[in-house]
Design a protein around this motif. Structure first.
Motif, short mmCIF file in Angstrom:
data_model
loop_
_atom_site.label_atom_id
_atom_site.label_comp_id
_atom_site.label_asym_id
_atom_site.label_seq_id
_atom_site.Cartn_x
_atom_site.Cartn_y
_atom_site.Cartn_z
N VAL A 178 16.90 93.95 -18.00
CA VAL A 178 17.94 94.88 -18.45
C VAL A 178 17.85 94.90 -19.97
O VAL A 178 18.11 93.88 -20.62
N HIS A 179 17.43 96.02 -20.54
CA HIS A 179 17.26 96.08 -21.99
C HIS A 179 18.61 96.36 -22.65
O HIS A 179 19.45 97.07 -22.08
N GLN A 180 18.75 95.84 -23.86
CA GLN A 180 20.01 96.04 -24.56
C GLN A 180 20.27 97.54 -24.76
O GLN A 180 21.38 98.02 -24.65
N ASP A 181 19.18 98.30 -25.01
CA ASP A 181 19.32 99.74 -25.21
C ASP A 181 18.83 100.52 -23.98
O ASP A 181 18.37 101.66 -24.09
N CYS A 182 18.93 99.87 -22.83
CA CYS A 182 18.69 100.51 -21.52
C CYS A 182 17.28 101.04 -21.28
O CYS A 182 16.65 100.74 -20.29
N LEU A 194 14.60 112.35 -16.43
CA LEU A 194 14.67 112.06 -14.99
C LEU A 194 16.11 111.67 -14.63
O LEU A 194 16.84 111.12 -15.45
N SER A 195 16.48 111.93 -13.39
CA SER A 195 17.83 111.59 -12.94
C SER A 195 18.00 110.07 -12.92
O SER A 195 17.02 109.32 -12.95
N PRO A 212 28.00 108.69 -7.02
CA PRO A 212 28.25 110.09 -7.41
C PRO A 212 27.39 110.56 -8.59
O PRO A 212 27.16 111.75 -8.74
N GLN A 213 26.93 109.60 -9.42
CA GLN A 213 26.17 110.01 -10.61
C GLN A 213 24.65 110.03 -10.37
O GLN A 213 23.89 110.27 -11.31
N ALA A 214 24.23 109.80 -9.16
CA ALA A 214 22.80 109.59 -8.88
C ALA A 214 21.91 110.69 -9.44
O ALA A 214 20.81 110.41 -9.91
N ASN A 215 22.39 111.93 -9.41
CA ASN A 215 21.51 113.02 -9.84
C ASN A 215 21.75 113.48 -11.27
O ASN A 215 21.17 114.47 -11.70
N GLN A 216 22.61 112.73 -12.00
CA GLN A 216 22.82 113.10 -13.40
C GLN A 216 21.71 112.52 -14.28
O GLN A 216 21.00 111.61 -13.88
N LEU A 217 21.60 113.07 -15.48
CA LEU A 217 20.61 112.55 -16.42
C LEU A 217 21.24 111.42 -17.24
O LEU A 217 22.45 111.43 -17.46
N PRO A 218 20.44 110.45 -17.68
CA PRO A 218 20.99 109.30 -18.39
C PRO A 218 21.92 109.66 -19.57
O PRO A 218 22.96 109.02 -19.71
N PRO A 219 21.59 110.67 -20.39
CA PRO A 219 22.50 110.96 -21.52
C PRO A 219 23.89 111.42 -21.08
O PRO A 219 24.82 111.38 -21.87
N GLN A 220 24.00 111.85 -19.82
CA GLN A 220 25.31 112.34 -19.34
C GLN A 220 26.21 111.20 -18.89
O GLN A 220 27.37 111.42 -18.57
N LEU A 221 25.67 109.96 -18.87
CA LEU A 221 26.46 108.84 -18.38
C LEU A 221 27.13 108.08 -19.53
O LEU A 221 26.66 108.12 -20.67
N SER A 222 28.20 107.37 -19.21
CA SER A 222 28.85 106.53 -20.22
C SER A 222 27.99 105.29 -20.45
O SER A 222 27.10 104.97 -19.65
N GLY A 223 28.30 104.59 -21.55
CA GLY A 223 27.52 103.40 -21.88
C GLY A 223 27.55 102.38 -20.76
O GLY A 223 26.51 101.79 -20.41
#
Ligand SMILES: Nc1ncnc2c1ncn2[C@@H]1O[C@H](COP(=O)(O)OP(=O)(O)OP(=O)(O)O)[C@@H](O)[C@H]1O
Ligand SMILES: [Mg+2]
Lengths: 224, 297
Positions: free
Chosen positions: A83-87, A93-94, A127-138
């Motif tokens: 698990v990287h500190q900056d993900c 990709l979703s 529910p977030q499976a198909n979202q892109l990483p930038p659309q997710l919270s930290g």
């Protein structure tokens, strides 16, 4: 599994730490604490051959990291979940595809369908499976990063601040997943400044808590 | 070869792992198409020249012309003894004195149709066609000068040699142009691949971190550029062949500029060119990718 033997590392000439030794025995559980900038992330990167020690020896699965060629580095990374500190996601990709990435790059696509949904639910990202990483919270991204780290069921899990952005309840849940995996025999190394979290875990697992400060690695004690 | 086939079959996941790049992709396809078009034209010119030159050289090598002096007083006698000499020369399959109508037709382009050829001292021409092995030209010359004074034997070597020479030069230049086109495709693909590798440093880093081997990452780029270069070249080759259809057609033995195009086995080339373009792209991208990946942890 991983062994640092009198290892030194520094950026641009100034040594961050030197003569540092650490052994991660199979099935062990380690916390790595220390002030910001002490070199925790750097130490973890040495463990998965993202950086090469300037002196001393790093042994990964018994092999000298300095002697590994690029394919051998790739092969040993498939046995270490990070698990990287900056993900470190692929932003086009979703989330689901990102979590499945370690399987797809190692030609194990057929295992994706079985593990993925269960894992997504576990970290609460169904529910977030198909979202892109930038659309997710930290916090959501960190949970996804943890899911990606464990999808290949690696022998070692290295997590750099896996609970930095998540609430107390979620961090307890993520940690209990790691404790669970440790009980199944996985080797765990977690870097964190969250001492409260470490304290809450002490009852469940026999973990060693290490403190990295001023280039020295010590057993932590009094502050806990 | 196996790597090449695997590529065509494809790995969609590896493809998805590297994001598509619009502009580089379109430019690569465009340049590949233009290069294939130029290659087709260069090939057509080169192959046609070779073909026409061969036909000419063959025809000229087999035929010669004997010219008798234009003296009305002796013309008939000279003609008879000339035909006699030629008939007894081994290696000649056909001898024919041109009729005055034929001679008139030869002169017509210069003097017009109303030339009173009968009243002019025009030399008599005799057409000689050799058989397969040919005849001894120097021996024939010697006999003619003894028995048919004033007769001149023209075996066409004088203007055949430079023609064949020119044709072989055109051919060499044609192949050189095709080589240059191949090198240009390689250079262009290398640049495009380097640009897209540089734009994807972060993507490559993530793939490496999750345990992707270099071949896996390289394949995503190689597949892309191979298909683009091959696909573009297919379009360019088709356009090139279509453009050749607009050339005025004539029989190959006619003017060099008539009938530039492909014949028979030549048609392999328009099919081969997209394949060659793809192969060049395959190796250029592969080299660029591995060189780049070695620099990155
Ligand atoms: N790529 C780099 N180039 C130069 N210096 C670096 C690089 N990465 C880290 N450093 C420096 O090395 C030191 C240790 O960094 P590191 O990321 O290992 O600290 P850390 O203990 O993980 O800190 P934090 O708790 O804030 O994550 C810092 O002073 C940082 O500025
Ligand atoms: Mg850090």
């Amino acid at each position: 599994m991983i062994e640092l033997d009198k290892v030194s590392y520094g950026y641009g000439g100034t040594a961050l730490f030197s003569q540092l030794s650490l052994t991660l025995a199979p099935g062990s559980f380690h916390f790595l604490t220390g002030p910001s900038g002490a070199g925790k992330t750097t130490l973890l990167r040495l463990c998965y051959a993202d950086l090469r020690a300037t002196a001393g020896k790093v042994r990964i699965f018994g092999q000298d990291a300095a002697s590994l060629d690029r394919d051998a580095v790739a092969m040993s990374r498939r046995r270490i979940g990070v698990v990287h500190q900056d993900c470190q996601f692929l932003d086009h990709l979703s989330i689901a595809e990102n979590i499945a990435l370690p399987l797809t790059v190692s030609g194990r696509e057929q295992e994706v369908s079985g593990n993925l949904q269960e894992l997504l639910n576990w970290v609460g990202l169904g529910p977030q499976a198909n979202q892109l990483p930038p659309q997710l919270s930290g916090g959501e991204r960190q949970r996804a990063a943890l899911a990606r780290a464990v999808i290949v069921s690696p022998e070692i899990i290295i997590a750099d601040e896996p609970t930095g952005n998540v609430d107390w309840e979620m961090s307890q849940r993520l940690l209990s997943l790691l404790v669970e995996l440790n009980k199944m025999g996985k080797t765990i190394l977690i870097a964190t400044h969250d001492l409260a979290m470490i304290r809450s875990m002490k009852a469940d697992v026999s973990a060693r808590v290490l403190r990295l400060k001023d280039g020295q690695l010590m057993q932590a004690g009094s502050e806990l | 070869m196996r790597a090449f086939l695997e590529l065509i079959v494809g790995d969609q996941q590896a493809d998805r792992a590297v994001p598509p790049t619009g502009m580089t992709a379109r430019l690569t396809v465009f340049v590949a198409a233009v290069m294939a078009f130029l290659a087709i034209i260069a090939l057509a010119v080169s192959l046609t020249t070779t073909r026409v030159a061969n036909v000419w050289a063959e025809e000229l090598a087999q035929s010669a012309t004997l010219r008798l002096p234009a003296d009305p007083a002796t013309a008939d006698a000279l003609l008879l003894s000339a035909l006699d000499v030629l008939d007894t020369t081994p290696g000649i399959s056909r001898v024919r004195a041109l009729s005055s109508d034929e001679q008139k037709a030869l002169l017509e382009p210069w003097f017009g149709p109303d030339l009173p050829i009968e009243s002019l001292p025009v030399p008599q021409l005799i057409e000689i066609v050799a058989d397969g092995d040919g005849y001894d030209i120097e021996g024939l010359r010697a006999r003619l000068s003894a028995q048919v004074p004033g007769a001149i034997l023209d075996d066409h070597t004088a203007w055949r040699a430079p023609l064949v020479e020119a044709a072989s030069r055109v051919r060499v230049i044609g192949w050189f142009v095709i080589l240059l086109i191949g090198a240009t495709v390689a250079a262009m693909i290398t640049l495009a691949a380097q640009a897209s590798l540089a734009a994807n440093v972060q993507v490559i880093r993530v793939l490496r971190l999750v345990g992707a081997k270099d071949v896996y990452i390289a394949r995503a780029f190689v597949r892309r550029y191979t298909l683009r270069a091959g696909g573009g070249a297919v379009v360019g080759a088709i356009l090139g062949v279509l453009a050749l259809q607009f050339m005025p057609q004539g029989d190959a033995s006619g003017s060099l500029l008539m009938g530039v195009g492909f014949e028979g086995g030549d048609w392999l080339w328009p099919i081969l060119i997209p394949l060659l373009s793809a192969i060049v792209a395959f190796f250029a991208t592969r080299a660029a990718a591995f060189a780049r990946l070695r620099e990155q942890t």
